[in-house]
Write an enzyme that holds these catalytic residues in place. Structure first.
Site, PDB file in Angstrom:
ATOM      1  CD  GLU A   1      -1.135  17.229   9.015  1.00  0.00           C
ATOM      2  OE1 GLU A   1      -1.013  16.596  10.059  1.00  0.00           O
ATOM      3  OE2 GLU A   1      -0.700  16.808   7.922  1.00  0.00           O
TER       4      GLU A   1
ATOM      5  CG  HIS B   1     -30.360   8.957  -0.535  1.00  0.00           C
ATOM      6  ND1 HIS B   1     -31.650   8.785  -0.965  1.00  0.00           N
ATOM      7  CD2 HIS B   1     -29.596   9.008  -1.662  1.00  0.00           C
ATOM      8  CE1 HIS B   1     -31.675   8.705  -2.280  1.00  0.00           C
ATOM      9  NE2 HIS B   1     -30.433   8.850  -2.734  1.00  0.00           N
TER      10      HIS B   1
ATOM     11  CE  LYS C   1       2.260  13.045  16.489  1.00  0.00           C
ATOM     12  NZ  LYS C   1       3.302  13.275  15.505  1.00  0.00           N
TER      13      LYS C   1
HETATM   14  O1  PA5 Z   1       1.646  15.220   7.055  1.00  0.00           O
HETATM   15  C1  PA5 Z   1       2.263  14.885   8.043  1.00  0.00           C
HETATM   16  O2  PA5 Z   1       3.371  15.355   8.306  1.00  0.00           O
HETATM   17  C2  PA5 Z   1       1.710  13.848   8.998  1.00  0.00           C
HETATM   18  O3  PA5 Z   1       0.440  13.436   8.647  1.00  0.00           O
HETATM   19  C3  PA5 Z   1       2.616  12.632   8.991  1.00  0.00           C
HETATM   20  O4  PA5 Z   1       2.666  12.089   7.700  1.00  0.00           O
HETATM   21  C4  PA5 Z   1       2.136  11.587   9.988  1.00  0.00           C
HETATM   22  O5  PA5 Z   1       2.052  12.136  11.277  1.00  0.00           O
HETATM   23  C5  PA5 Z   1       3.084  10.403  10.011  1.00  0.00           C
HETATM   24  O6  PA5 Z   1       4.383  10.833  10.295  1.00  0.00           O
HETATM   25  P1  PA5 Z   1       5.616   9.893  10.060  1.00  0.00           P
HETATM   26  O7  PA5 Z   1       5.721   9.608   8.619  1.00  0.00           O
HETATM   27  O8  PA5 Z   1       6.793  10.646  10.592  1.00  0.00           O
HETATM   28  O9  PA5 Z   1       5.353   8.623  10.842  1.00  0.00           O
END
Ligand code: PA5
Length: 444
Positions: free
Chosen positions: A284, A305, A419
């Site tokens: 990310e 394996h 989303k």
């Molecule tokens: O790193 C990030 O920002 C995402 O992985 C969020 O942690 C994830 O989408 C969950 O978001 P939230 O904590 O707002 O529910």
């Protein structure tokens, strides 16, 4: 303390790969330390092991104790950065089989990380008659998966304990003042913990996001933070001796030399979810603008394996980063067998750790000869302190790496696309036009 061994990348990168990146690393270091680079409103994690909210830390320990006293199960609801770090640390330090073990601490069930109704149903079955508490974790408060799961478990909790009783068992970890979860928690009177404004999800494991569930399992969170603080001090100095600099420079050089996939490997099955956490952190942070190493993970020796074949002889696109623990916490020796049908008596009396180590070294040599550069991250024994140091090391190197790559390591604009489509297809008010267009594309 963490040590990076980059000897086995040398045949694949220019000799001066670190020195050649020193100026860029100095710049990245300053951006992280002074919060002056891209995404600078999300670098609260850089000084967190020193500056964390000490009063909240005490409240976390008190809440963990209350959960331990009141419940035999804790449902931890969250996804992505609000999930993987806690699970990674708990599995690494307490075992992937934590729930099956005899212990004084509650079982842990992770929910809200999927939209599978079967998975949700199974957690309810597994909880059965156990007394349970809930820790719902969402910085935004609006993420669909945990929001649906929370509706479900909140109802279950209120049915079992009444509204008053449920209030004593539900803990919300969310934004300090904004968001629907914060409003709901305030309205219902739940105890709340904070995801700091300047700490993004994937960098939040050392906040209440990770610390509350981790503490409930009996892990020493003081030791975890102390290990992170030691690594923070080392990273703050930077320079060629800093392991985060060494790792970031090596990754960058390997990427520039054509290696586009980084495989994180460990020879401890308990590390599997730490690798999941690492994949989110790096994927990310770096995967944007058409750039970035693709982070993958394997569990050795099991995957030797299966994926071992590809790693040895498939497309030469990858390098390996191997996390090596110093020695196992429990010694197990290979038994002697009179018949010796498997021909392994030459190992009788040898420690399994010795066998595992030879597998590591043998694999390293074979993979390097097969064109797969190898980085080793030595962590010391698998303790809370070393885990804290490892977490901070990976976070810091990730911030440096993103800046070396020329991207903002603290945003995730790409996560929004699916989303929007999902909301449109679900019929969320405001998405009507988009819905028609998507249905037409799907031929529905
Ligand atoms: O790193 C990030 O920002 C995402 O992985 C969020 O942690 C994830 O989408 C969950 O978001 P939230 O904590 O707002 O529910």
């Amino acid at each position: 303390m963490i040590q990076v061994n980059a000897n086995n990348i040398l045949p694949f990168v220019p000799e001066d790969y670190l020195a050649g990146r020193a100026a860029a690393l100095e710049q990245a270091q300053a951006w992280l330390q002074d919060a002056t680079g891209a995404g600078n409103d999300f670098v609260g994690w850089v000084h967190l092991p020193r500056d964390y909210d000490k009063a909240e830390f005490v409240r976390i320990k008190t809440a963990a104790k209350k959960i331990q006293d009141q419940s035999s199960a804790l449902v931890v609801i969250g996804i992505g950065g609000s999930y993987l770090g806690a699970r990674g640390v708990i599995e690494a330090l307490c075992s992937p089989n934590y729930n099956q073990k005899k212990k004084d601490t509650p079982n842990l069930y992770f929910a809200g990380n999927t939209l599978s109704s079967d998975a949700l149903h199974e957690i309810v079955e597994l909880i059965g008659d156990q007394d349970f508490s809930i820790n719902v974790i969402s910085k935004s408060g609006t993420t669909t998966e945990p929001a649906i799961a929370f509706r479900f478990f909140k109802e279950l909790c209120e049915k079992k304990y009444g509204k008053e009783g449920a209030r004593e068992r539900i803990y919300a970890t969310t934004d300090k003042q904004r968001g629907v979860l914060k409003s709901l928690a305030d309205a219902e009177g739940y105890e709340t913990f904070v995801v700091p404004d300047d700490v993004g999800g994937r960098y939040s494991v050392l906040t209440a996001v990770g610390l509350l569930p981790i503490a409930v399992c009996g892990v020493d969170i003081d030791a975890l933070m102390a290990g992170a603080a030691d690594m923070m001090a080392l990273c703050a100095k930077g320079g060629a001796d800093c392991p985060a600099w060494q790792y970031a420079a090596a990754r960058s050089a390997l990427y520039d030399s054509g290696k586009k996939i980084e495989i994180l490997a460990a020879y401890e099955p308990s590390f599997r979810f730490m690798a999941e956490w690492w994949k989110q952190l790096y994927g990310e942070s770096e995967g944007k603008e058409g750039k970035g190493l693709f982070p993958a993970s394997v569990e050795f020796t099991a995957d030797l394996h299966s994926m071992g074949q590809y790693i040895q002889q498939g497309e030469r696109l990858m390098f390996e980063t191997v996390v090596r623990f110093e020695k196992p916490l429990h010694a197990v020796t290979v038994p002697f067998d009179e018949a010796d049908g498997d021909g392994l008596n030459f190992l009788a009396g040898r420690d399994m750790a010795f066998v595992n180590e030879q597998a590591m070294d043998g694999t390293l040599l074979a993979h390097v000869e097969g064109g797969v550069p190898n980085l080793i991250v030595h962590t010391g024994p698998n303790t809370a302190e070393n885990m804290g140091a490892l977490i901070y090391f990976f976070e810091y190197a990730c911030g440096l790496s993103g800046y070396l790559l020329g991207v903002n390591p603290f945003n995730q604009p790409g996560v929004e696309s699916y989303k929007k489509n999902m909301f449109a297809l679900l019929g969320k008010p405001g998405y009507e036009d988009m819905r028609d267009a998507l249905l037409a594309k799907l031929g529905k």
